[in-house]
Write an enzyme that holds these catalytic residues in place. Structure first.
Site, PDB file in Angstrom:
ATOM      1  N   LYS A  24      -8.897  36.616  62.298  1.00 61.05           N
ATOM      2  CA  LYS A  24      -9.758  37.342  63.230  1.00 61.05           C
ATOM      3  C   LYS A  24     -10.034  38.753  62.717  1.00 61.05           C
ATOM      4  O   LYS A  24     -11.191  39.200  62.683  1.00 61.05           O
ATOM      5  CB  LYS A  24      -9.072  37.392  64.605  1.00 61.05           C
ATOM      6  CG  LYS A  24      -9.945  37.936  65.694  1.00 61.05           C
ATOM      7  CD  LYS A  24      -9.242  37.901  67.047  1.00 61.05           C
ATOM      8  CE  LYS A  24      -9.047  36.467  67.494  1.00 61.05           C
ATOM      9  NZ  LYS A  24      -8.273  36.337  68.714  1.00 61.05           N
ATOM     10  N   ARG A  94      -5.282  41.460  70.786  1.00 61.13           N
ATOM     11  CA  ARG A  94      -5.281  40.022  70.484  1.00 61.13           C
ATOM     12  C   ARG A  94      -4.505  39.712  69.225  1.00 61.13           C
ATOM     13  O   ARG A  94      -4.543  40.479  68.269  1.00 61.13           O
ATOM     14  CB  ARG A  94      -6.706  39.518  70.246  1.00 61.13           C
ATOM     15  CG  ARG A  94      -7.621  39.566  71.417  1.00 61.13           C
ATOM     16  CD  ARG A  94      -9.029  39.254  70.915  1.00 61.13           C
ATOM     17  NE  ARG A  94     -10.024  39.686  71.868  1.00 61.13           N
ATOM     18  CZ  ARG A  94     -10.618  38.870  72.732  1.00 61.13           C
ATOM     19  NH1 ARG A  94     -10.349  37.603  72.742  1.00 61.13           N
ATOM     20  NH2 ARG A  94     -11.501  39.349  73.578  1.00 61.13           N
ATOM     21  N   GLY A 103      -5.283  29.724  70.734  1.00 66.79           N
ATOM     22  CA  GLY A 103      -4.627  29.745  72.039  1.00 66.79           C
ATOM     23  C   GLY A 103      -3.116  29.715  71.992  1.00 66.79           C
ATOM     24  O   GLY A 103      -2.460  29.670  73.021  1.00 66.79           O
ATOM     25  N   MET A 105      -0.978  31.977  70.678  1.00 69.09           N
ATOM     26  CA  MET A 105      -0.302  33.264  70.896  1.00 69.09           C
ATOM     27  C   MET A 105      -1.032  34.016  72.015  1.00 69.09           C
ATOM     28  O   MET A 105      -1.918  33.481  72.650  1.00 69.09           O
ATOM     29  CB  MET A 105      -0.264  34.043  69.589  1.00 69.09           C
ATOM     30  CG  MET A 105       0.670  33.372  68.588  1.00 69.09           C
ATOM     31  SD  MET A 105       0.679  34.179  67.012  1.00 69.09           S
ATOM     32  CE  MET A 105      -0.943  33.836  66.414  1.00 69.09           C
ATOM     33  N   ARG A 338     -15.347  32.412  63.100  1.00 67.93           N
ATOM     34  CA  ARG A 338     -14.420  31.731  62.194  1.00 67.93           C
ATOM     35  C   ARG A 338     -15.038  30.399  61.796  1.00 67.93           C
ATOM     36  O   ARG A 338     -15.938  29.898  62.486  1.00 67.93           O
ATOM     37  CB  ARG A 338     -13.057  31.530  62.849  1.00 67.93           C
ATOM     38  CG  ARG A 338     -13.115  30.726  64.119  1.00 67.93           C
ATOM     39  CD  ARG A 338     -11.771  30.688  64.819  1.00 67.93           C
ATOM     40  NE  ARG A 338     -11.939  30.163  66.165  1.00 67.93           N
ATOM     41  CZ  ARG A 338     -11.045  30.263  67.118  1.00 67.93           C
ATOM     42  NH1 ARG A 338      -9.900  30.867  66.905  1.00 67.93           N
ATOM     43  NH2 ARG A 338     -11.263  29.745  68.306  1.00 67.93           N
ATOM     44  N   HIS A 454      -9.842  24.095  76.203  1.00 70.62           N
ATOM     45  CA  HIS A 454      -8.622  23.947  75.405  1.00 70.62           C
ATOM     46  C   HIS A 454      -8.407  22.498  74.971  1.00 70.62           C
ATOM     47  O   HIS A 454      -8.176  22.207  73.796  1.00 70.62           O
ATOM     48  CB  HIS A 454      -7.432  24.443  76.233  1.00 70.62           C
ATOM     49  CG  HIS A 454      -6.122  24.294  75.527  1.00 70.62           C
ATOM     50  ND1 HIS A 454      -5.287  23.214  75.726  1.00 70.62           N
ATOM     51  CD2 HIS A 454      -5.526  25.070  74.598  1.00 70.62           C
ATOM     52  CE1 HIS A 454      -4.221  23.352  74.959  1.00 70.62           C
ATOM     53  NE2 HIS A 454      -4.339  24.463  74.263  1.00 70.62           N
ATOM     54  N   SER A 777       4.309   0.135  37.417  1.00 66.60           N
ATOM     55  CA  SER A 777       3.823   0.548  38.726  1.00 66.60           C
ATOM     56  C   SER A 777       5.006   1.157  39.479  1.00 66.60           C
ATOM     57  O   SER A 777       6.017   0.485  39.699  1.00 66.60           O
ATOM     58  CB  SER A 777       3.264  -0.659  39.478  1.00 66.60           C
ATOM     59  OG  SER A 777       2.849  -0.251  40.761  1.00 66.60           O
ATOM     60  N   CYS A 845       2.382   2.269  43.608  1.00 65.55           N
ATOM     61  CA  CYS A 845       2.037   1.372  44.714  1.00 65.55           C
ATOM     62  C   CYS A 845       2.946   1.565  45.921  1.00 65.55           C
ATOM     63  O   CYS A 845       2.837   0.849  46.902  1.00 65.55           O
ATOM     64  CB  CYS A 845       2.061  -0.080  44.253  1.00 65.55           C
ATOM     65  SG  CYS A 845       3.700  -0.645  43.788  1.00 65.55           S
ATOM     66  N   TYR A 865      -3.859   4.669  38.034  1.00 68.30           N
ATOM     67  CA  TYR A 865      -4.365   4.349  39.373  1.00 68.30           C
ATOM     68  C   TYR A 865      -3.332   4.659  40.445  1.00 68.30           C
ATOM     69  O   TYR A 865      -2.146   4.808  40.168  1.00 68.30           O
ATOM     70  CB  TYR A 865      -4.788   2.873  39.469  1.00 68.30           C
ATOM     71  CG  TYR A 865      -3.656   1.877  39.335  1.00 68.30           C
ATOM     72  CD1 TYR A 865      -2.889   1.504  40.442  1.00 68.30           C
ATOM     73  CD2 TYR A 865      -3.349   1.304  38.106  1.00 68.30           C
ATOM     74  CE1 TYR A 865      -1.846   0.605  40.320  1.00 68.30           C
ATOM     75  CE2 TYR A 865      -2.310   0.401  37.971  1.00 68.30           C
ATOM     76  CZ  TYR A 865      -1.558   0.057  39.093  1.00 68.30           C
ATOM     77  OH  TYR A 865      -0.529  -0.823  38.977  1.00 68.30           O
TER      78      TYR A 865
END
Ligand code: PEP
Ligand code: MG
Length: 887
Positions: A24, A94, A103, A105, A338, A454, A777, A845, A865
């Site tokens: 902010k 703030r 929201g 803090m 923001r 909210h 693998s 994998c 891969y």
């Protein structure tokens, strides 16, 4: 020279970043520097927050001196003074962390008001109702945040005054009423704290700054950081900014707008505002706000200026902005901008649109999407053709659909979720206090609040479905019921919500397969241009293989054949194979399994035609296919008892004999530690006929496919080998069997044999293992178990959570690959293996193959891969591209 405190103007000039100014503070500095209408103020840095916490939560003398200097400068700039009885300075205080924590803090508005300045404000604005309303809000916020007085006690004062005045709504209270509220609030503070409410604005300010620093460690902020993996060390900055008022009459307003629709990504201003309202009224969802387009009619000048500012900000940040603004008597002010939180679908559309508009390049677009977030798009939605009873509708606040048992408060949601229930959290509106309930729930439904309330913001951030502002919903929290249409529902009843349309639906609804949007397809095409890793899928049936191919998998990296053994109709055959007394009996049972396996392999190889399919030979210990010991003992006891009463019953006797045999076998197979026991290729070493059957099924299927015009590419994988001698023998078995089939069928599908690397010894002797393998693998599920010496089920059930809470481990190593330990083995095995055999293919994998940080590691190690579950294939493709770009 200031160390801790910077005016918005100086902060930009000093080139401080988000780490110090917070998001902010940073945006306020940049907007100020860009000449945008920002109320002046200053930022106290996150460095000060660290020192504050290290210093037993006290501001240092130097910080206080710097704050005083900054206040003096602000007074001069505003031509207003703290405590002045003609033109008093009022400020907001703030929080603002480097990473947005909406929201979580605390915030205090109207600071600077006291007995005298409230009168001055009334005179100055000619509006004493406004002045007393502002003062009582300040006392409430200060009382709550700084002094820890529960909010409801203040609310009670307002309710009492309303009752005395005989009115229902706050709007109906006049100046005298608010003055009465102020008196009651002041008395309440004195009762609760034993001291009068502080009247000196400087004292108010210092306490407020301390409280905001403190709020970094409040419960909801801690939970939010944990969920979002935000480091606890960052700290928050504090922004002190001169107040502008959106509640100075009908020519004033406050609102929040996005430069594009954060739900769909559609290009165009999107937002809400409230006339004659202050601060968090819009976000808190207390009154249902108006759409921003309405502002064009109500306040055209301010609207046009705002549109210009929005275009400017989006252009400057090259990303969608979420902008808070206030209009004070017709004049526009910006309080914050923001980068907007957005749904996964919106993130993709916006990224692709911005490339097409020439705003960002393809690589930037690829890194703009949050991989984890996207998984919501790949999961089922409500079936649009299902017959549904729509009970009501609200705003489509966060897409996706969910059916769940309704619960009316966060604690109950958390408790029931722990019992494994699927929860739909139903609230009038949510507040940051509900965060644990939102986390526990599958979806959220509220009766009040808009798209920026909210509930909506938090749900979108978490990728959970949400419907907001369903105004036909009435909730009665005390008896845990709600009404919707003419229905009454109790806690535990099932409802469904569709966060894409806003519908609220009776009962459970059928879900359907997801569809990938054109923009998503476009992004995936761009991913192909930059990524180096191939992405395969883990699949063990034709349907999953086909889905994976549809999602762009270029092969199967792991086909777990034991899943085919577990089909209910096959279990008896598998059991008779296990119970066989000798090899010939076992072969007989295996012959029955052969055509079943062959059919499976045919289907999978066909679904992946032309692409490699890595088929792993049987891996789990055999007792997994038999009934468990306790069940058998119970059955044996029951049969014995029944036989005592019916000694001549031949059926019972026969049944007991079979049970005894089964029990003996289960006992003989029972292991102290099955994870490290008779499994993997150790089965193939002791029961080679099992592997022979599987290999035969693979190459017979391949031969059939070739005959049918397909191009099967099977690869046979040996599980859990730890010594090259195991691998040598198993490889010979595969090659011999395959050759037999080739000779019988006259086919010539190449025989490719590789190994899983799942135990440290295999990794450490990779040079030898590579001599006997065409590919490696990494089975990182087992490799993590064997490297840490943890059994996953025991670890996750017993101690791993403590380790994570205490930060002994940063991440669950079964979710995020442990780079230092398991990763080091991967590194050694890859380089030693390739040294011995340069053309060695190397893949992964284990479940890590679908996790973005682990994929980044695989990219860094130059693996061939990654292989993951079919639903994650698109995510892995993007993660592979992001890894390539970031490297
Ligand atoms: C592994 O261990 O990583 C693996 C893929 O095998 P499984 O999960 O089947 O043990
Ligand atoms: Mg394994």
């Amino acid at each position: 020279m200031m160390n801790w405190v910077y005016s918005f103007t100086d902060a930009a000039a000093a080139n401080l970043g988000k780490e110090q100014l917070g998001g902010k503070g940073h945006s306020l500095a940049l907007m100020t520097q860009g000449g945008l209408p920002v109320p002046p103020g200053f930022t106290i840095t996150t460095d000060a927050c660290h020192v504050f916490h290290d210093n037993q939560r006290a501001l240092s003398e130097q910080m206080i001196a710097e704050i005083e200097t900054a206040v003096a400068e602000l007074e001069a700039k505003m031509e207003k003074r703290f405590g002045d009885t003609v033109s008093p300075l009022l400020v907001s205080v703030r929080s603002g962390a480097p990473i947005s924590m909406p929201g979580m803090m605390d915030t205090i508005l109207n600071l600077g008001l006291n007995e005298d300045t409230v009168e001055a404000l009334a005179r100055q604005t000619g509006n004493s109702r406004f002045a007393y309303d502002s003062y009582r809000r300040f006392i409430q916020m200060f009382g709550d945040v700084v002094q820890g007085i529960p909010h409801y006690k203040f609310e009670q004062n307002i309710e009492n005054v309303k009752a005395d005045a005989g009115v229902q709504e706050d709007q109906k209270l006049d100046a005298g009423h608010w003055q009465m509220v102020v008196q009651r609030h002041l008395a309440l503070v004195e009762r609760e704290t034993g001291k009068p409410f502080p009247q000196d604005p400087k004292e108010q300010l210092l306490s407020a700054i301390e409280a905001v620093f403190d709020s970094w460690n409040n419960q909801r902020a801690i939970v939010y950081r944990k969920v979002n993996k935000i480091p606890d060390e960052l700290g928050t900055a504090v922004n002190v900014q001169s107040m502008v008022f959106g509640n100075l009459g009908d020519d004033s307003a406050t609102g929040v707008a996005f430069t594009r629709n954060p739900s769909t990504g559609e290009n165009g201003l999107y937002g809400e505002y409230l006339v004659n309202a202050q601060g968090e009224d819009v976000v808190a969802g207390i009154r249902t706000p108006k759409s921003i387009q309405e502002l064009a009619r109500e306040m055209p000048e301010a609207y046009n200026e705002f549109v210009g500012v929005c275009n400017h900000l989006e252009g400057f940040y090259k990303d969608v902005q979420d902008i808070e603004f206030t209009i004070e008597q017709g004049k526009l002010f910006l309080l914050q901008t923001r980068n907007a939180k957005r749904t996964a679908a919106a993130a993709i559309k916006i990224a692709v649109d911005m490339v097409n508009d020439g705003v960002i390049d393809r690589e930037t677009a690829l890194t703009r999407v949050d991989i984890e977030h996207l998984s919501a798009l790949l999961h089922p939605r409500l079936d649009p053709d299902a017959q549904v009873t729509v009970l009501g509708s609200g705003l489509p606040a966060s897409p996706g659909a969910v059916s769940g048992q309704i619960v009316f408060n966060a604690d109950d949601a958390e408790a029931l979720a722990k019992l494994g229930k699927k929860i739909l959290l139903v609230r009038t509106e949510t507040t940051p206090e509900d965060i644990h309930g939102i986390l526990a729930a599958q979806g959220i439904l509220t009766s009040r609040g808009g798209m920026t309330s909210h509930a909506a913001v938090v749900a979108r951030g978490m990728g959970k479905p949400c419907v907001c502002g369903c105004d036909s919903l009435y909730i009665n929290p005390s008896d845990k019921t709600c009404t919707l249409g003419n229905h009454v529902f109790n806690e535990g009843d099932t409802l469904s919500i569709d966060g894409s349309t806003g519908r609220v639906i009776l009962g459970e609804v059928q879900h359907i397969e997801p569809k990938i949007s054109d923009e998503f397809t476009q992004l995936l095409e761009w991913a192909e241009e930059v990524k180096r890793l191939e992405v395969r899928a883990n699949a063990d049936n034709p349907a999953d293989a086909a889905r994976a191919a549809g999602f762009g998998a270029v092969g199967i990296g792991l086909c777990r054949t034991e899943h085919m053994f577990m089909a209910p109709e096959r279990v008896p055959v598998v059991q008779s194979m296990i119970l066989s007394r000798d090899t010939s009996a076992r072969k007989e049972a295996l012959n029955k399994l052969l055509p079943m396996q062959q059919e499976d392999f045919y289907g999978i190889l066909k679904a992946m035609d032309g692409y490699p399919v890595t088929i792993r030979l049987l891996d789990p210990p055999l007792h997994e296919f038999l009934p468990n010991l306790e069940t058998l003992i119970a059955r044996q006891t029951e049969l014995k008892v029944r036989l005592e009463y019916n000694p001549d019953n031949a059926d019972l006797r026969q049944h007991l004999t079979e049970t005894n045999e089964m029990l003996a076998t289960v006992r003989s197979l029972n292991e102290v530690n099955p994870m490290l026991g008779h499994r993997g290729c150790r089965l193939g070493m002791t029961f080679p006929e099992v592997y022979e059957m599987q290999v035969r099924a693979i190459y017979q299927a391949a031969a059939d496919l070739v005959k049918d015009g397909y191009h099967p590419v099977p690869e046979v994988m040996i599980p859990l080998a730890g010594h090259v001698a195991e691998l040598r023998r198993m490889r010979k078995l595969v090659e011999d069997t395959a050759r037999e089939v080739q000779a019988e069928r006259g086919s010539s599908v190449p025989v490719v044999v590789g190994t899983m690397i799942e135990v440290p010894r295999a990794a450490l002797t990779a040079d030898e293992m590579a001599q006997e393998a065409e590919f490696f693998s990494f089975g990182t599920n087992d490799l993590t178990q064997t490297t840490f010496g943890y059994s996953r089920d025991d670890a996750e059930g017993k101690f791993l959570q403590t380790y994570l809470n205490d930060k002994v481990l940063q991440d669950n190593p079964f979710e995020v690959l442990d780079r230092d330990g398991v990763g080091r083995l991967i590194k050694i095995a890859t380089s030693e293996g390739r040294k011995a055999k340069p053309q060695l293919k190397v893949g992964i994998c284990g479940e890590h193959g679908g996790e973005q940080h682990s994929i980044a590691f695989c990219h860094e190690q130059n693996l061939t891969y990654v292989s993951c579950s079919p639903f994650r294939v698109p995510l892995a493709r993007l993660a592979a591209a992001q890894a390539a770009i970031r490297a």
